[in-house]
Design a protein around this motif. Structure first.
Motif, PDB file in Angstrom:
ATOM      1  N   HIS A 300     -11.476 -77.553 -41.563  1.00  0.00           N
ATOM      2  CA  HIS A 300     -10.729 -76.515 -40.851  1.00  0.00           C
ATOM      3  C   HIS A 300      -9.840 -75.703 -41.791  1.00  0.00           C
ATOM      4  O   HIS A 300      -8.979 -74.960 -41.326  1.00  0.00           O
ATOM      5  CB  HIS A 300      -9.864 -77.138 -39.755  1.00  0.00           C
ATOM      6  CG  HIS A 300     -10.614 -78.059 -38.845  1.00  0.00           C
ATOM      7  ND1 HIS A 300     -10.017 -79.072 -38.125  1.00  0.00           N
ATOM      8  CD2 HIS A 300     -11.948 -78.120 -38.546  1.00  0.00           C
ATOM      9  CE1 HIS A 300     -10.927 -79.714 -37.425  1.00  0.00           C
ATOM     10  NE2 HIS A 300     -12.106 -79.152 -37.664  1.00  0.00           N
ATOM     11  N   VAL A 301     -10.036 -75.832 -43.097  1.00  0.00           N
ATOM     12  CA  VAL A 301      -9.174 -75.181 -44.079  1.00  0.00           C
ATOM     13  C   VAL A 301     -10.038 -74.483 -45.121  1.00  0.00           C
ATOM     14  O   VAL A 301     -11.074 -75.004 -45.531  1.00  0.00           O
ATOM     15  CB  VAL A 301      -8.242 -76.209 -44.765  1.00  0.00           C
ATOM     16  CG1 VAL A 301      -7.413 -75.551 -45.863  1.00  0.00           C
ATOM     17  CG2 VAL A 301      -7.326 -76.868 -43.743  1.00  0.00           C
ATOM     18  N   ALA A 302      -9.612 -73.296 -45.554  1.00  0.00           N
ATOM     19  CA  ALA A 302     -10.306 -72.567 -46.616  1.00  0.00           C
ATOM     20  C   ALA A 302      -9.291 -71.822 -47.460  1.00  0.00           C
ATOM     21  O   ALA A 302      -8.376 -71.177 -46.925  1.00  0.00           O
ATOM     22  CB  ALA A 302     -11.323 -71.588 -46.032  1.00  0.00           C
ATOM     23  N   VAL A 303      -9.432 -71.894 -48.768  1.00  0.00           N
ATOM     24  CA  VAL A 303      -8.573 -71.175 -49.708  1.00  0.00           C
ATOM     25  C   VAL A 303      -9.199 -69.816 -49.997  1.00  0.00           C
ATOM     26  O   VAL A 303     -10.418 -69.718 -50.199  1.00  0.00           O
ATOM     27  CB  VAL A 303      -8.399 -71.969 -51.017  1.00  0.00           C
ATOM     28  CG1 VAL A 303      -7.556 -71.187 -52.024  1.00  0.00           C
ATOM     29  CG2 VAL A 303      -7.756 -73.319 -50.727  1.00  0.00           C
ATOM     30  N   VAL A 304      -8.372 -68.767 -50.014  1.00  0.00           N
ATOM     31  CA  VAL A 304      -8.861 -67.416 -50.277  1.00  0.00           C
ATOM     32  C   VAL A 304      -7.926 -66.716 -51.262  1.00  0.00           C
ATOM     33  O   VAL A 304      -6.806 -67.184 -51.514  1.00  0.00           O
ATOM     34  CB  VAL A 304      -8.952 -66.567 -48.983  1.00  0.00           C
ATOM     35  CG1 VAL A 304      -9.977 -67.148 -48.033  1.00  0.00           C
ATOM     36  CG2 VAL A 304      -7.590 -66.468 -48.304  1.00  0.00           C
ATOM     37  N   GLU A 305      -8.401 -65.607 -51.815  1.00  0.00           N
ATOM     38  CA  GLU A 305      -7.561 -64.791 -52.686  1.00  0.00           C
ATOM     39  C   GLU A 305      -6.655 -63.919 -51.834  1.00  0.00           C
ATOM     40  O   GLU A 305      -7.113 -63.022 -51.135  1.00  0.00           O
ATOM     41  CB  GLU A 305      -8.429 -63.924 -53.603  1.00  0.00           C
ATOM     42  CG  GLU A 305      -9.181 -64.720 -54.648  1.00  0.00           C
ATOM     43  CD  GLU A 305      -9.915 -63.825 -55.636  1.00  0.00           C
ATOM     44  OE1 GLU A 305     -10.484 -62.811 -55.177  1.00  0.00           O
ATOM     45  OE2 GLU A 305      -9.914 -64.127 -56.836  1.00  0.00           O
ATOM     46  N   GLY A 306      -5.353 -64.199 -51.882  1.00  0.00           N
ATOM     47  CA  GLY A 306      -4.402 -63.403 -51.139  1.00  0.00           C
ATOM     48  C   GLY A 306      -3.983 -62.171 -51.922  1.00  0.00           C
ATOM     49  O   GLY A 306      -4.380 -61.964 -53.074  1.00  0.00           O
ATOM     50  N   ALA A 307      -3.168 -61.326 -51.295  1.00  0.00           N
ATOM     51  CA  ALA A 307      -2.683 -60.114 -51.956  1.00  0.00           C
ATOM     52  C   ALA A 307      -1.675 -60.465 -53.043  1.00  0.00           C
ATOM     53  O   ALA A 307      -1.029 -61.513 -53.012  1.00  0.00           O
ATOM     54  CB  ALA A 307      -2.047 -59.193 -50.912  1.00  0.00           C
ATOM     55  N   ASP A 308      -1.549 -59.564 -54.036  1.00  0.00           N
ATOM     56  CA  ASP A 308      -0.557 -59.688 -55.107  1.00  0.00           C
ATOM     57  C   ASP A 308      -0.701 -60.992 -55.887  1.00  0.00           C
ATOM     58  O   ASP A 308       0.296 -61.587 -56.319  1.00  0.00           O
ATOM     59  CB  ASP A 308       0.869 -59.589 -54.539  1.00  0.00           C
ATOM     60  CG  ASP A 308       1.114 -58.288 -53.778  1.00  0.00           C
ATOM     61  OD1 ASP A 308       0.593 -57.253 -54.231  1.00  0.00           O
ATOM     62  OD2 ASP A 308       1.792 -58.319 -52.744  1.00  0.00           O
ATOM     63  N   GLY A 309      -1.927 -61.456 -56.064  1.00  0.00           N
ATOM     64  CA  GLY A 309      -2.175 -62.647 -56.862  1.00  0.00           C
ATOM     65  C   GLY A 309      -1.814 -63.947 -56.188  1.00  0.00           C
ATOM     66  O   GLY A 309      -1.848 -65.005 -56.834  1.00  0.00           O
ATOM     67  N   LYS A 310      -1.494 -63.928 -54.896  1.00  0.00           N
ATOM     68  CA  LYS A 310      -1.118 -65.154 -54.189  1.00  0.00           C
ATOM     69  C   LYS A 310      -2.358 -65.940 -53.774  1.00  0.00           C
ATOM     70  O   LYS A 310      -3.429 -65.375 -53.559  1.00  0.00           O
ATOM     71  CB  LYS A 310      -0.281 -64.822 -52.953  1.00  0.00           C
ATOM     72  CG  LYS A 310       1.077 -64.207 -53.260  1.00  0.00           C
ATOM     73  CD  LYS A 310       1.841 -63.905 -51.977  1.00  0.00           C
ATOM     74  CE  LYS A 310       3.200 -63.284 -52.266  1.00  0.00           C
ATOM     75  NZ  LYS A 310       3.933 -62.955 -51.011  1.00  0.00           N
ATOM     76  N   VAL A 311      -2.173 -67.258 -53.662  1.00  0.00           N
ATOM     77  CA  VAL A 311      -3.218 -68.119 -53.141  1.00  0.00           C
ATOM     78  C   VAL A 311      -3.023 -68.224 -51.637  1.00  0.00           C
ATOM     79  O   VAL A 311      -1.957 -68.621 -51.157  1.00  0.00           O
ATOM     80  CB  VAL A 311      -3.170 -69.520 -53.779  1.00  0.00           C
ATOM     81  CG1 VAL A 311      -4.200 -70.443 -53.127  1.00  0.00           C
ATOM     82  CG2 VAL A 311      -3.418 -69.419 -55.276  1.00  0.00           C
ATOM     83  N   GLY A 312      -4.028 -67.802 -50.866  1.00  0.00           N
ATOM     84  CA  GLY A 312      -3.951 -67.829 -49.413  1.00  0.00           C
ATOM     85  C   GLY A 312      -4.756 -68.975 -48.831  1.00  0.00           C
ATOM     86  O   GLY A 312      -5.689 -69.483 -49.465  1.00  0.00           O
ATOM     87  N   VAL A 313      -4.403 -69.392 -47.620  1.00  0.00           N
ATOM     88  CA  VAL A 313      -5.101 -70.474 -46.933  1.00  0.00           C
ATOM     89  C   VAL A 313      -5.294 -70.084 -45.470  1.00  0.00           C
ATOM     90  O   VAL A 313      -4.324 -69.746 -44.774  1.00  0.00           O
ATOM     91  CB  VAL A 313      -4.323 -71.801 -46.997  1.00  0.00           C
ATOM     92  CG1 VAL A 313      -5.099 -72.896 -46.262  1.00  0.00           C
ATOM     93  CG2 VAL A 313      -4.054 -72.220 -48.433  1.00  0.00           C
ATOM     94  N   PHE A 314      -6.549 -70.082 -45.015  1.00  0.00           N
ATOM     95  CA  PHE A 314      -6.852 -69.970 -43.590  1.00  0.00           C
ATOM     96  C   PHE A 314      -7.028 -71.376 -43.035  1.00  0.00           C
ATOM     97  O   PHE A 314      -7.651 -72.235 -43.676  1.00  0.00           O
ATOM     98  CB  PHE A 314      -8.137 -69.176 -43.357  1.00  0.00           C
ATOM     99  CG  PHE A 314      -7.963 -67.691 -43.380  1.00  0.00           C
ATOM    100  CD1 PHE A 314      -7.292 -67.044 -42.353  1.00  0.00           C
ATOM    101  CD2 PHE A 314      -8.478 -66.920 -44.427  1.00  0.00           C
ATOM    102  CE1 PHE A 314      -7.131 -65.658 -42.365  1.00  0.00           C
ATOM    103  CE2 PHE A 314      -8.335 -65.546 -44.445  1.00  0.00           C
ATOM    104  CZ  PHE A 314      -7.648 -64.909 -43.406  1.00  0.00           C
ATOM    105  N   ALA A 315      -6.506 -71.627 -41.833  1.00  0.00           N
ATOM    106  CA  ALA A 315      -6.646 -72.948 -41.222  1.00  0.00           C
ATOM    107  C   ALA A 315      -6.606 -72.810 -39.707  1.00  0.00           C
ATOM    108  O   ALA A 315      -6.064 -71.836 -39.162  1.00  0.00           O
ATOM    109  CB  ALA A 315      -5.534 -73.880 -41.705  1.00  0.00           C
ATOM    110  N   HIS A 316      -7.193 -73.786 -39.030  1.00  0.00           N
ATOM    111  CA  HIS A 316      -7.087 -73.833 -37.576  1.00  0.00           C
ATOM    112  C   HIS A 316      -6.956 -75.285 -37.136  1.00  0.00           C
ATOM    113  O   HIS A 316      -7.294 -76.225 -37.866  1.00  0.00           O
ATOM    114  CB  HIS A 316      -8.282 -73.150 -36.894  1.00  0.00           C
ATOM    115  CG  HIS A 316      -9.601 -73.818 -37.122  1.00  0.00           C
ATOM    116  ND1 HIS A 316     -10.009 -74.941 -36.440  1.00  0.00           N
ATOM    117  CD2 HIS A 316     -10.614 -73.504 -37.966  1.00  0.00           C
ATOM    118  CE1 HIS A 316     -11.213 -75.298 -36.832  1.00  0.00           C
ATOM    119  NE2 HIS A 316     -11.606 -74.446 -37.756  1.00  0.00           N
ATOM    120  N   ASP A 317      -6.446 -75.475 -35.932  1.00  0.00           N
ATOM    121  CA  ASP A 317      -6.232 -76.816 -35.393  1.00  0.00           C
ATOM    122  C   ASP A 317      -7.546 -77.449 -34.962  1.00  0.00           C
ATOM    123  O   ASP A 317      -8.542 -76.760 -34.687  1.00  0.00           O
ATOM    124  CB  ASP A 317      -5.282 -76.767 -34.194  1.00  0.00           C
ATOM    125  CG  ASP A 317      -3.887 -76.290 -34.582  1.00  0.00           C
ATOM    126  OD1 ASP A 317      -3.415 -76.688 -35.658  1.00  0.00           O
ATOM    127  OD2 ASP A 317      -3.288 -75.526 -33.807  1.00  0.00           O
TER     128      ASP A 317
END
Length: 431
Positions: A300-317
């Motif tokens: 239920h979790v995935a790491v993505v390239e966020g804006a401004d060089g940040k590490v982003g994470v999508f997740a759901h319950d």
């Protein structure tokens, strides 16, 4: 002087001026629109010399999302985008021009089989920057651990067979755990194209080979520039437990879920809050502890390239008591000398009702976008079928809007990758 009602004569723009104007267009998507304007522009823009100049002048362009490619693609697993998706026409052109059956790869000799009597066929292991990495059980020995590896370009039908990993490096591998449901004992994948590679006249690539042993990850890197395998430093530590909670994701599923963002690959063990990080710039593996704000499962979790060089994470319950499903977007932030933490940035309501029978799942992530799969009928974890009808949707970190990609049929539990690229006239050979 022009007579009344006559159009004044217009001089032609010199070819070198047109060339300089076109090479300054900011992306290959802009080039595609210019190429559609007239045949002269199309001839100029599609020339390899011009495309190399454009590639060297601008930052790396990953192209647009053209569809999704499945691990079982040896039998035709490219799922191109369909109308009304904006890149549907380009996706159709790529599907018709490329050989996604990989019939151009060398076949094993007649009669060659593995220990189970199966033919030594190629399996897709990764896709990145227009290249595909495949492997097969080596007829010369090595079993499902040290396999034959090939990097290829299905558009140009070029391929490069990689040399075997040297014996002195192989000796470091001890009792690895299986991946791909036990079909393999290694995890090879492609590193992203660096700035230097992007500006080079001839394409080059890097392949990383890993095996998860009981107390460490063994990793090697191959560069096509010198044709050599090298060891990648790895921490001596207990990485993941072979036996995990019966309520958690099995270890092979953790190992299969690899994500890339801003120069690093990530594997997440949500049960223990540990992230294995491979920095492709330093070519070094490290272990980080980043506690998650909820009891998310790895599926239920995935790491993505966020804006401004940040590490982003999508997740759901896992469970939605009210039946209203949402997708959460976090960024990983560092507060001074404290440990990294998840910071909630956005909550995205999903249009599919969900309770026990959740119809959607995270399928893949790349280039700042997430691919969601929506099943029709029973959800994947409740079906015994080998494949099912699904719809694929994209959501990115810029707009957070759901876009339908296509409807297709996917194998249950199959790995897949978002396929980014360009129409054939804008694609340079990648191998």
């Amino acid at each position: 002087m022009a007579g009344a009602g006559e159009e004044p004569p217009r001089g032609e723009i010199p070819e070198d001026v047109v060339d300089e104007i076109m090479v300054r267009l900011p992306s290959r998507s802009s080039l595609a629109r210019a190429a559609a304007a007239c045949s002269d522009f199309r001839v100029l823009i599609s020339s390899p010399r011009f495309l190399r100049r454009h590639r060297a002048r601008h930052r790396p362009d990953q192209g647009v999302l053209l569809g999704v490619f499945s691990c079982s693609a040896a039998d035709g697993g490219f799922h191109p985008a369909e109308p009304p998706y904006p890149a549907a026409a380009a996706a159709c052109a790529v599907a018709e021009a490329a050989d996604f059956s990989f019939a151009f790869l060398p076949d094993p000799e007649v009669g060659q089989e593995d220990g189970a009597g199966k033919a030594l066929g190629w399996i897709i292991r990764d896709h990145r920057d227009g290249r595909f990495l495949l492997d097969r059980v080596s007829p010369g020995g090595g079993g499902d651990l040290f396999t034959d590896l090939v990097v290829c370009d299905p558009l140009s039908r070029r391929y490069v067979l990689l040399p075997p990993i040297p014996e002195e490096l192989r000796a470091a591998v001890n009792r690895p755990l299986g991946v791909l449901g036990g079909r393999r004992w290694c995890e090879p994948f492609l590193a992203p194209v660096s700035a230097a590679d992007n500006e080079a006249a001839e394409p080059s690539f890097t392949v990383i080979w890993t095996a998860r042993c009981p107390r460490k990850v063994v990793a090697f890197a191959f560069s096509s520039r010198d044709g050599r395998w090298r060891e990648v430093p790895s921490p001596e530590c207990f990485v993941w437990s072979r036996h995990r909670s019966p309520f958690g994701c099995p270890v092979h599923a953790v190992w299969n879920r690899r994500f890339y963002a801003h120069g690093c690959f990530y594997w997440l063990d949500c049960l223990t809050h540990r992230w294995l990080v491979l920095d492709t710039r330093a070519m070094e593996l490290t272990l980080a502890e980043i506690p998650s704000p909820a009891s998310f499962w790895e599926e239920h979790v995935a790491v993505v390239e966020g804006a401004d060089g940040k590490v982003g994470v999508f997740a759901h319950d896992f469970y939605h008591p009210g039946g209203n499903a949402s997708l959460y977007y976090y960024t990983i932030v560092h507060d001074g000398d404290g440990p990294p933490r998840w910071q909630l940035e956005k909550t995205v309501p999903l249009p599919w009702p969900a309770s026990h029978s959740r119809p959607y799942s995270i399928r893949a992530a790349a280039n700042g976008c997430l691919i969601l799969q929506v099943a029709h009928g029973s959800p994947a974890f409740m079906t015994s079928r080998h494949s099912m009808d699904v719809e694929l949707f994209k959501i990115d970190v810029k707009s957070f809007k759901l876009e339908r990609i296509c409807r297709t049929r996917c194998a249950v539990g199959d790995l897949c990758w978002p396929y980014f690229g360009f129409p054939p006239l804008l694609s340079l050979p990648t191998v």
